[in-house]
Design a protein around this motif. Sequence first.
Motif, short mmCIF file in Angstrom:
data_model
loop_
_atom_site.label_atom_id
_atom_site.label_comp_id
_atom_site.label_asym_id
_atom_site.label_seq_id
_atom_site.Cartn_x
_atom_site.Cartn_y
_atom_site.Cartn_z
N LEU A 164 25.25 16.55 -13.41
CA LEU A 164 25.53 17.46 -12.44
C LEU A 164 24.82 18.47 -11.97
N ALA A 165 24.44 19.22 -10.43
CA ALA A 165 23.80 20.28 -10.52
C ALA A 165 24.74 20.89 -9.70
N GLY A 166 24.30 22.58 -9.54
CA GLY A 166 24.52 23.51 -8.65
C GLY A 166 24.10 23.20 -7.44
N PRO A 167 24.75 22.99 -6.27
CA PRO A 167 24.66 22.97 -4.97
C PRO A 167 23.05 23.49 -4.52
N VAL A 168 23.78 25.09 -5.00
CA VAL A 168 23.57 26.10 -4.45
C VAL A 168 21.28 26.19 -5.52
N THR A 169 22.23 26.38 -6.87
CA THR A 169 20.98 26.79 -7.78
C THR A 169 19.73 25.60 -7.89
N THR A 170 21.07 24.44 -8.18
CA THR A 170 20.56 22.66 -8.95
C THR A 170 19.97 23.06 -10.06
N VAL A 171 20.55 23.58 -10.52
CA VAL A 171 20.00 23.75 -12.21
C VAL A 171 21.65 22.76 -12.79
N GLY A 172 20.74 21.51 -13.82
CA GLY A 172 21.96 21.05 -14.19
C GLY A 172 22.97 21.48 -15.40
N MET A 173 24.00 20.82 -15.59
CA MET A 173 25.27 20.90 -16.23
C MET A 173 26.30 19.14 -16.38
N LEU B 114 20.90 24.83 -21.89
CA LEU B 114 19.62 24.82 -22.23
C LEU B 114 19.05 24.26 -20.43
N ASN B 115 20.14 23.50 -19.77
CA ASN B 115 18.84 23.36 -18.98
C ASN B 115 19.07 24.99 -17.99
N VAL B 116 19.93 25.86 -18.60
CA VAL B 116 19.74 27.34 -17.48
C VAL B 116 18.41 27.65 -18.01
N ALA B 117 18.04 27.53 -19.07
CA ALA B 117 16.57 28.06 -20.14
C ALA B 117 15.72 27.29 -20.10
N ALA B 118 16.17 26.34 -19.63
CA ALA B 118 14.61 25.32 -19.36
C ALA B 118 14.18 25.48 -17.88
N GLN B 119 15.21 26.24 -16.51
CA GLN B 119 15.20 26.23 -15.18
C GLN B 119 14.23 28.14 -15.56
N LEU B 120 14.79 28.73 -16.31
CA LEU B 120 13.98 30.34 -16.19
C LEU B 120 13.02 30.33 -16.66
N LEU B 121 12.55 28.74 -17.72
CA LEU B 121 10.83 28.67 -18.22
C LEU B 121 9.96 27.98 -16.83
N THR B 122 10.89 27.38 -16.21
CA THR B 122 10.45 26.97 -15.67
C THR B 122 9.25 27.90 -13.75
N VAL B 123 10.85 29.20 -13.32
CA VAL B 123 10.49 29.36 -12.17
C VAL B 123 9.55 31.13 -13.27
N GLU B 124 9.69 31.02 -14.46
CA GLU B 124 8.42 32.06 -14.76
C GLU B 124 6.87 31.54 -14.80
N GLN B 125 7.25 29.59 -13.98
CA GLN B 125 5.35 28.80 -14.31
C GLN B 125 5.60 28.93 -12.76
N GLY B 126 6.13 29.01 -11.60
CA GLY B 126 5.83 28.80 -10.66
C GLY B 126 6.42 27.82 -9.95
N ILE B 127 7.06 26.99 -10.71
CA ILE B 127 7.34 25.23 -10.46
C ILE B 127 8.30 25.52 -9.61
N ASP B 128 9.09 26.35 -9.79
CA ASP B 128 10.36 25.98 -8.97
C ASP B 128 11.32 28.33 -9.10
N HIS C 212 14.53 27.90 -7.80
CA HIS C 212 16.20 28.33 -7.91
C HIS C 212 16.18 29.47 -8.81
N PRO C 213 17.41 30.42 -8.93
CA PRO C 213 17.72 30.92 -9.58
C PRO C 213 17.88 30.64 -11.21
N ALA C 214 17.26 30.95 -12.24
CA ALA C 214 18.30 30.13 -13.68
C ALA C 214 19.59 30.34 -13.90
N ARG C 215 20.77 30.01 -13.25
CA ARG C 215 22.29 30.24 -13.66
C ARG C 215 22.98 29.08 -13.31
#
Length: 267
Positions: free
Chosen positions: A48-57, A230-244, A246-249
Amino acid sequence: MISDWALRSCLDRVTALGDAHLDSHTYRAGVLDELRAVVVYDAWVWPLAGPVTTVGMTPMAQVPCAEELPLLISLRYQTHINRWTTLPINPSKAVSLKRVTGNELGRSELWRDRLSRFGVVDVLSVAFAEGWGLWDWLELWRGPGGFDFSDTDAHCVESIAGVVATGLQECTGHEFQSGGTGGAVVGHRQAVLVLADDLFIMSQTDSAGPWLELLQQAPQLHQGVPAEVLNVAAQLLTVEQGIDAHPARSCRHVGAHCRHCPRLPPR
């Protein structure tokens, strides 16, 4: 070739699942069973995904490489090609990895660094969304000896996309309604969990355990870290790398007593 009757029958049965007031796990399992009648696949991943953040859960998956879960999640978030946030959603369109890369699968970091080792020959991806945002995404894998996903396969998946988005929205609504709106869980103190870049635990406070137990547990070989973390942490790495961006939450309903929102701050 799939007949119009078979496709219509699949769509009707998926629609019926959405009317059955199921939880999201049972609903997704039912959709996969119905989809298998019209599309052949060997493995799958469906968070699933947060409709706003798109982070998986609350992900569901049946893959041949579960022992590499943290790395698979990290690579999926960092892979640009067929990332769920870039898939068509108005309307949803299923896209195969073979087609989007022009048969050059090595352009996908996820395939090049991991899926190729397990003989995956193609991946069909679709994001389910409606007016409130992106609710989830599904990836179907074909393994050794399999054929590429065809336009017919993509059409079958696309035909149920709108119904599935609505069905999962209903599932989420029912979970919140049945769970109530209670406040903080008694005895659960503020907690801190520190992960390394490979998503393995470096340290955690004693108070983290009770919070983690409220979420969907990963196998013990992954230190029991819930997939939501794990998904929130992966999103944080993605944000830091400029790939996406969306907030890491992500926000996950965990029962009658609280709503817990895993969140990681920028480093």
